[in-house]
Design a protein around this motif. Structure first.
Motif, PDB file in Angstrom:
ATOM      1  N   GLN A  42       0.830  -1.206   0.000  1.00 30.83           N
ATOM      2  CA  GLN A  42       0.000   0.000   0.000  1.00 30.83           C
ATOM      3  C   GLN A  42       0.870   1.263   0.000  1.00 30.83           C
ATOM      4  O   GLN A  42       2.029   1.220   0.411  1.00 30.83           O
ATOM      5  CB  GLN A  42      -0.923  -0.018   1.204  1.00 30.83           C
ATOM      6  N   ASP A  65      -3.439   4.745  -0.794  1.00 26.13           N
ATOM      7  CA  ASP A  65      -4.235   4.134   0.272  1.00 26.13           C
ATOM      8  C   ASP A  65      -4.396   5.010   1.517  1.00 26.13           C
ATOM      9  O   ASP A  65      -5.417   4.950   2.180  1.00 26.13           O
ATOM     10  CB  ASP A  65      -3.593   2.799   0.666  1.00 26.13           C
ATOM     11  N   SER A  70      -9.211   1.182  -2.558  1.00 24.53           N
ATOM     12  CA  SER A  70      -8.141   0.685  -1.667  1.00 24.53           C
ATOM     13  C   SER A  70      -8.722  -0.307  -0.662  1.00 24.53           C
ATOM     14  O   SER A  70      -9.851  -0.145  -0.197  1.00 24.53           O
ATOM     15  CB  SER A  70      -7.531   1.877  -0.926  1.00 24.53           C
ATOM     16  N   PRO A  71      -7.927  -1.307  -0.234  1.00 26.86           N
ATOM     17  CA  PRO A  71      -8.424  -2.237   0.789  1.00 26.86           C
ATOM     18  C   PRO A  71      -8.513  -1.615   2.190  1.00 26.86           C
ATOM     19  O   PRO A  71      -9.248  -2.095   3.047  1.00 26.86           O
ATOM     20  CB  PRO A  71      -7.383  -3.370   0.780  1.00 26.86           C
ATOM     21  N   ASN A  72      -7.725  -0.569   2.453  1.00 23.49           N
ATOM     22  CA  ASN A  72      -7.757   0.052   3.790  1.00 23.49           C
ATOM     23  C   ASN A  72      -7.546   1.562   3.673  1.00 23.49           C
ATOM     24  O   ASN A  72      -6.502   2.097   4.027  1.00 23.49           O
ATOM     25  CB  ASN A  72      -6.664  -0.570   4.686  1.00 23.49           C
TER      26      ASN A  72
END
Ligand SMILES: NC(=O)c1ccc[n+]([C@@H]2O[C@H](COP(=O)([O-])OP(=O)(O)OC[C@H]3O[C@@H](n4cnc5c(N)ncnc54)[C@H](OP(=O)(O)O)[C@@H]3O)[C@@H](O)[C@H]2O)c1
Length: 236
Positions: free
Chosen positions: A2, A80, A127-129
């Motif tokens: 990230q 991210d 984004s995942p986080n």
């Protein structure tokens, strides 16, 4: 891996946050006006095995947010975490504060985070986080004499963060405001040379709070962290 952008990463709080995010294995995009200092921090990051892109930009300039985001995504391919940390203070009575100073302080402290966040949202949505952290100040809630331009810019940042957090909650983007009192950096050493630096919050303490915010798994919303120095002092 990230990617995190930290503005105002050449020294002080921003540098401590950039080094902490490197420890957490983020690719780092570090932003400031001083190329030499950015290059030194980039080498520090690379020595620990991290990856870093430097972007020299004056956040008082209108085109800076778009330029920073474009460089980030073309280099690392994703975005991210955005830490809007860069800031400038101004100390002086209202009657001696001119419009040029007011505009510059607001452009860096309030306008740049607004437009950087806007430019980041399309990337954060995938984004995942995704996290946005704005570094406000206790003066985003209070008022101290001779800090009218600085305090009004930080109040603007507080208000903006409150709205942003609600607007992007549906996209899973977490938005936080960290509002420190006196931190041991060049900024406060210049504004308040009378204060014993040992009484100040250390930049690394703010970086630890950033670590907590980007690593926590909870779904509960944390809007705001207000960090006071020890009690009994003349200001926060
Ligand atoms: N220190 C405190 O007591 C305290 C308390 C509450 C909140 N804060 C906030 O914390 C943040 C960081 O402050 P600090 O204490 O670490 O201050 P600092 O040591 O003065 O560092 C400020 C950083 O912002 C960058 N910056 C300033 N103007 C810029 C511009 N026009 N364009 C791009 N970058 C710019 C500087 O880099 P260049 O000079 O290389 O551009 C530097 O990296 C600020 O938002 C400040 O308001 C500080």
């Amino acid at each position: 891996m990230q990617t995190a952008i930290v503005t105002g990463a050449t020294r002080g709080i921003g540098k401590a946050i950039a080094l902490k995010l490197t420890e957490l294995h983020y690719n780092l995009v570090i932003v400031g006006r001083t190329a030499k200092l950015l290059d030194q921090i980039k080498s520090e990051i690379e020595k620990t095995g991290g990856r870093c892109l430097t972007v020299v930009a004056d956040l008082g300039q209108e085109n800076a947010p778009g330029h920073i985001m474009e460089k980030t995504v073309s280099h690392f391919g994703q975005m991210d975490v955005l830490v809007n940390n860069a800031g400038m203070s101004h100390s002086g009575p209202l009657l001696e504060t001119d419009m040029e100073t007011w505009d510059k302080v607001h452009a860096v402290n309030a306008r740049a985070p607004f437009f950087l966040s806007k430019a980041a949202i399309p990337y954060l949505k995938v984004s995942p986080n995704p996290v946005i952290i704005n570094i406000g100040s206790v003066v985003g809630f209070k008022g101290y004499r001779d800090q009218a331009a600085y305090a009004s810019s930080k109040h603007a940042l507080t208000g903006f963060t409150n709205v942003l957090a609600k607007e992007v909650q549906k996209d899973g983007i977490k938005v936080h405001l960290i509002s420190p009192g006196g931190v041991n950096t060049e900024m406060v050493r210049e504004m308040r040379p009378d204060i014993d630096t040992e009484q100040l919050i250390q930049p690394e303490e703010i970086a630890e709070i950033v670590e907590f915010l980007v690593t926590r798994k909870g779904k509960g919303t944390i809007d705001h962290l207000y960090i006071r120095r020890q009690s009994g002092l003349a200001f926060d």
